[in-house]
Scaffold this active site. Structure first.
Site, PDB file in Angstrom:
ATOM      1  N   SER A  46       0.767  -1.056   0.041  1.00  9.93           N
ATOM      2  CA  SER A  46      -0.052  -0.106   0.021  1.00  9.93           C
ATOM      3  C   SER A  46       0.873   1.125  -0.092  1.00  9.93           C
ATOM      4  O   SER A  46       1.786   1.353   0.702  1.00  9.93           O
ATOM      5  CB  SER A  46      -1.000  -0.137   1.160  1.00  9.93           C
ATOM      6  OG  SER A  46      -2.003   1.075   1.032  1.00  9.93           O
ATOM      7  N   GLU A  47       0.720   1.987  -0.978  1.00 12.92           N
ATOM      8  CA  GLU A  47       1.510   3.577  -1.056  1.00 12.92           C
ATOM      9  C   GLU A  47       1.664   4.187   0.208  1.00 12.92           C
ATOM     10  O   GLU A  47       2.831   4.750   0.225  1.00 12.92           O
ATOM     11  CB  GLU A  47       0.927   4.203  -2.357  1.00 12.92           C
ATOM     12  CG  GLU A  47      -0.586   5.102  -1.612  1.00 12.92           C
ATOM     13  CD  GLU A  47      -1.029   5.654  -2.773  1.00 12.92           C
ATOM     14  OE1 GLU A  47      -1.033   5.466  -3.820  1.00 12.92           O
ATOM     15  OE2 GLU A  47      -1.793   6.738  -2.417  1.00 12.92           O
ATOM     16  N   ASN A  48       1.030   4.085   1.160  1.00 15.08           N
ATOM     17  CA  ASN A  48       1.275   4.983   2.259  1.00 15.08           C
ATOM     18  C   ASN A  48       2.034   4.129   3.425  1.00 15.08           C
ATOM     19  O   ASN A  48       2.270   4.575   4.532  1.00 15.08           O
ATOM     20  CB  ASN A  48      -0.216   5.141   2.992  1.00 15.08           C
ATOM     21  CG  ASN A  48      -1.096   4.018   3.153  1.00 15.08           C
ATOM     22  OD1 ASN A  48      -1.182   3.188   2.183  1.00 15.08           O
ATOM     23  ND2 ASN A  48      -1.657   4.063   4.502  1.00 15.08           N
ATOM     24  N   SER A  88       8.201   4.194   0.376  1.00 14.64           N
ATOM     25  CA  SER A  88       7.336   3.608  -0.272  1.00 14.64           C
ATOM     26  C   SER A  88       7.274   3.868  -1.675  1.00 14.64           C
ATOM     27  O   SER A  88       7.264   2.879  -2.596  1.00 14.64           O
ATOM     28  CB  SER A  88       5.790   3.868   0.165  1.00 14.64           C
ATOM     29  OG  SER A  88       4.802   3.089  -0.328  1.00 14.64           O
TER      30      SER A  88
END
Lengths: 213, 227, 227, 213
Positions: A46-48, A88
Site C-alpha cells: 500500500s502506497e502509504n 514506499s
C-alpha cells in the site's frame, strides 16, 4: 456478454503469480485480492507505507493509523513491514513491485494510460500515486469496463484525456475481453463468454489483432 | 541538558509567521497532527503555503485552516477526496492556489530538501501534463523529469512516542509523510502520544533520530511509570 | 509459499557471471558479508566491478578477491586504509581501475538506483577535482554536481536476522551500506546470523523489507527454538 | 609557543555549545570529545550511521559492528540511534549537523579546505566522507598544526592541494592561534601563550587581520 466487476477482478486474480509483490489501485482493483486462490502467497503493497497488507480487521479491532491507500482499515500479515512514503515510492518507482493493477479512464493501443484527469477543467485535478505506479511497477495491468456508461470506447488509438504514463500498460482486463499490449498492437488474449472478435472490435477505438492460436 | 519537550501545542507553534510554508504530515486519517493543526489555526498566521498529501476533508484538520482562509497555496498530490468541500469551494472561488505533485515526487522532493539534494531526475510524470515546462533528460535511454527540493519553514508531524532528545517512533502506517517532513523544515514540531525517558526507545527501532526534531508536545501528560 | 532461504553460500552466488558488477556491504570490519565473499572468491567469476566503501585490508574479504585478480574495477570512497596492500599493489601495476566517489555520493547513487531516480544534484564535490567533467547546475544560488544512479547486477549484504520472506534486521552500526545496496541490485543475497520464523521480526523495526531481498543464507543452521 | 595536539583539542572543546550535534573527523578531531566539559551535552554523529556515539567500551565488551568512522570500537549513549549510510549522509549533507571538526592539509584565506589528497599522484587517492561533511555541516572548524613538519605554512592565500570544498571553513584552530574566516579575510581570534601577531603572521601564507578588541 459483459462480466460484472467482481468477475473481471476474479479473472485478473487468476493471472497473479505465487510470490508476487502487487499494488492494487483504489476501487475495482482492490477487489482482485478477494479472488486470489489460497494456494498462492501474494504480498500486497500500500502506497502509504505497508508491505504485506492483510484483510479488513474485525469490527472494534481497527488500528486508526492502519489504513490502505483507499483510506479503508486493514491489517498487517505476519511478515509484513511498515515504512514511510518516501521509502514506499522509492520501492514503487525503483521497479521492485512485480505488478500494479490499476483502473483507467482510457488506454491507448500503445499502452498509454489515462486515469487521473478528464478534460473537465472546472474540477480540481488530483493525481495521488497513479503516475509513480504507472512508471514503476514491472508490469501494469488495467482493469476497467470496456466502454463508458454512454457506450463510448475507452480503448483508443491515442488517449484524449491527460496521460498518467506513456506506454506503461501491459494487459487490459475488461468486461468484454482480455487484451495484451504488444509491439504489433493490441492483441486479443481472451474473449469472455460468447463474445466475438467483431463485437469487441466494434466497441474498441483501436484496431485489434486476433488471439494467437 | 537537552530537552525538546514543550508544554503546550499553542506555545510550540507560536512563532509561525504570516507567509510561512508549513508541512503537515498524515495520509487520510492516519498520522495527522490534529492538535498542532488546531493550535496553528487558533494562532492565526495567514497567507500560509501548506504542503501535505491531501487538502483536508470536512471541517477538521487541514480543512479548518482553509475554512479560516489562512492558506494561500497548497502543494499536494490528492486535493479532491470525498468531503474536501473547503478546498473545492476555495478553488472555485480562485481563493487558493494549487500545486499538484505526484505523490512519490512530493515525498521525494521533501526527502531531497532534508538530504541536501538540490534536485533529481524522476521518471514519474515524464511525457504528461505535470511535466510541462519542466526540464527533462534522457538517461540510459529512459526519460526523466527534473524536480527540485521542497523545503519548508515549519513541519507539523505526528508520532506515537518520543523522548526528550526528540527521537521518534510511529505507529503502523502512521509514518507516511511524517519522517521525511521531519527532515525538511527549518522548525520541526512533533505531536506525540507519549514521551518516554531518554534511552527507553530502542535505538534499532527509532525511525526519526532526534537531530531532525526541534519540539515535542505530548497529547496528554505522561509519566514513565515503568521507570 | 515464499521461502528465500538458501542452503549454502556457494549455491547462493553460483550464478554470478564474469563481468558482473557486485555491491558488497560493510564499513571497516562492521557489517561485512565475509562468507558470501569467500563463496564468490571460490566461485571464481572474473572481471568483476566491485562497489563498496573500501577496497579491502589484509588478505580477507574484498582483498581476497583482489589477490585472486578477479576484480577489474573498484568503485569506492576510501580505497587506501592501513593494510590495503592488495589494492595498492594492483593499483601500482595498473591492474585495477579505480572510480573514487565521495562516501555520501556513493551511498546516494546506490539509493537512487534502488529508488528509480536517474540522477541527482549534490553539493558534495562541487568545485573540486572529483566534479571535473561532470554537469553542474546552480539552484537557488548554490552549486551542485549531477551524479547518476549506480545499480549493480548483484548485492552481497550482511544482516543480523532474517525471515523466509527476506525481511532483514541489522546489528548496531552494521547497517552502513547494506540497506541501500539491498535495493539497488538485480540480485540481492543476504548473509545473516540467524533466520527467524515469518512474523517474528517486529514490523516496526524491519529495516529492509523482504521485497528487496532475493536470497538469504544463515551463517549456521538455526532453528526457531522459541516457536 | 606551540600547543600540543591535545591542547588544541581542549581549546576546540571550549567552543562546542551545549546541545550541539557534532561530527569529529578521524585523528586529532576525535580527541576533542575528551575535553568537552561534563556540564555540556554534546551528541556525536559517526558517518557510518550512529547518532549519540559514546566512549570506548570496556575490554571484552566490544560489539564487533559498533565502530566509528576511524574503525575504533565505540558505544552508544542512551538516546542514541542507528541508521544506514544513505541516511547518515543525508543528515550530513542536509545541514542538520551543527558542527564538523576536521583535520586539514591546507586552508585558504577564503575558507577553502584541502584535506583529502596531496599532489603525489603515484599514491591512490581516498576521499571518504570528507567532501560531504565539508559542504554539509552548518559550521566547519579545522584543527591542525599551523605549519607542515618542515615548517611550510598550511594556511595560504589559495590551496595548492586539491580542494575538499570551497569556502567551507569557519574557524581554524592551530598550535599557534585561533583564526576566524571572515568576509574581510583571516582574522586572529586568539594567540596562544605569548605568541605575537607578527610571529604567527610570519608562519602564515596569507595576510592576517588583528583580533578585534
Amino acid at each position: 456478454m459483459r462480466l460484472k466487476p467482481a468477475e473481471i477482478a476474479e479473472r485478473v486474480a487468476q493471472d497473479i503469480p505465487d510470490g508476487a509483490y502487487v499494488n492494487l489501485g483504489i476501487g475495482m482493483p482492490t477487489m482482485v485480492a478477494n479472488y486470489v486462490s489460497d494456494d498462492r502467497q501474494v504480498i500486497y503493497q500500500s502506497e502509504n507505507g505497508i508491505l504485506g497488507v492483510g484483510p479488513a480487521p474485525a469490527p472494534g479491532e481497527e488500528d486508526p493509523d492502519l489504513i490502505n491507500a483507499g483510506k479503508q482499515f486493514v491489517t498487517l500479515l505476519p511478515g509484513g513491514a511498515y515504512f514511510d512514503n518516501a521509502e514506499s515510492f522509492a520501492m514503487m518507482r525503483g521497479g521492485h513491485l512485480d505488478l500494479a493493477v490499476l483502473g483507467a479512464f482510457q488506454v491507448s493501443e500503445k499502452g498509454d494510460l489515462a486515469n487521473w484527469a478528464t478534460n473537465n477543467d472546472t474540477y480540481p485535478p488530483a493525481v495521488g500515486g497513479a503516475m509513480d505506479l504507472a512508471v514503476g511497477a514491472k508490469q501494469v495491468f488495467v482493469i476497467m469496463s470496456h466502454t463508458t456508461k454512454s457506450g463510448e470506447p475507452k480503448i483508443l488509438e491515442s488517449c484524449n484525456y491527460p496521460l498518467t504514463g506513456a506506454a506503461v500498460v501491459k494487459r487490459i482486463y475488461t468486461d468484454l475481453a482480455v487484451l495484451d499490449v504488444t509491439d504489433q498492437g493490441l492483441r486479443v488474449r481472451q474473449l469472455h463468454g460468447d463474445n466475438t472478435f467483431d463485437e469487441v472490435q466494434a466497441l474498441t477505438g483501436a484496431t485489434l489483432l486476433p488471439a494467437l492460436s | 541538558m537537552i530537552n525538546k519537550v514543550w508544554d503546550s501545542f499553542e506555545s510550540a507553534v507560536a512563532d509561525v509567521k504570516d507567509g510561512d510554508s508549513v508541512m503537515i504530515g498524515g495520509f487520510g486519517s492516519s498520522g495527522f497532527p490534529l492538535q498542532l493543526i488546531e493550535a496553528l489555526r487558533q494562532h492565526g498566521a495567514r497567507d500560509l503555503t501548506v504542503i501535505s498529501n491531501n487538502a483536508g476533508v470536512g471541517d477538521e484538520g487541514i480543512a479548518s485552516l482553509l475554512k479560516d482562509r489562512l492558506v494561500r497555496k497548497i502543494v499536494c498530490s490528492f486535493p479532491r477526496s470525498a468531503g474536501s468541500v473547503w478546498f473545492e469551494r476555495l478553488y472555485e472561488e480562485g481563493a487558493i492556489e494549487l500545486e499538484l505533485v505526484p505523490q512519490g515526487t512530493l515525498a521525494e522532493r521533501i526527502r531531497a530538501a532534508g538530504a541536501g539534494i538540490g534536485g533529481f531526475y524522476t521518471p514519474t510524470g515524464y511525457g504528461t501534463r505535470l511535466a510541462e515546462g519542466k526540464e527533462t533528460k534522457v538517461i540510459n535511454g529512459r526519460g526523466y523529469v527534473l524536480e527540485t527540493a521542497l523545503p519548508a519553514d515549519v513541519a507539523l508531524i505526528k508520532a506515537q512516542r518520543a523522548d526528550a532528545w526528540g527521537n521518534l517512533i510511529y505507529n503502523t502506517a502512521g509514518r507516511n509523510f511524517n519522517p521525511p517532513m521531519a527532515t525538511a523544515a527549518a522548525l520541526t514540531v512533533a505531536e506525540v502520544e507519549r514521551v518516554d525517558a531518554v534511552g527507553d526507545l530502542d535505538p534499532e527501532c527509532i525511525v526519526t533520530p532526534g537531530i531532525f526534531v526541534d519540539r515535542v508536545v505530548a497529547q496528554k501528560e505522561w509519566r514513565n511509570d515503568a521507570a
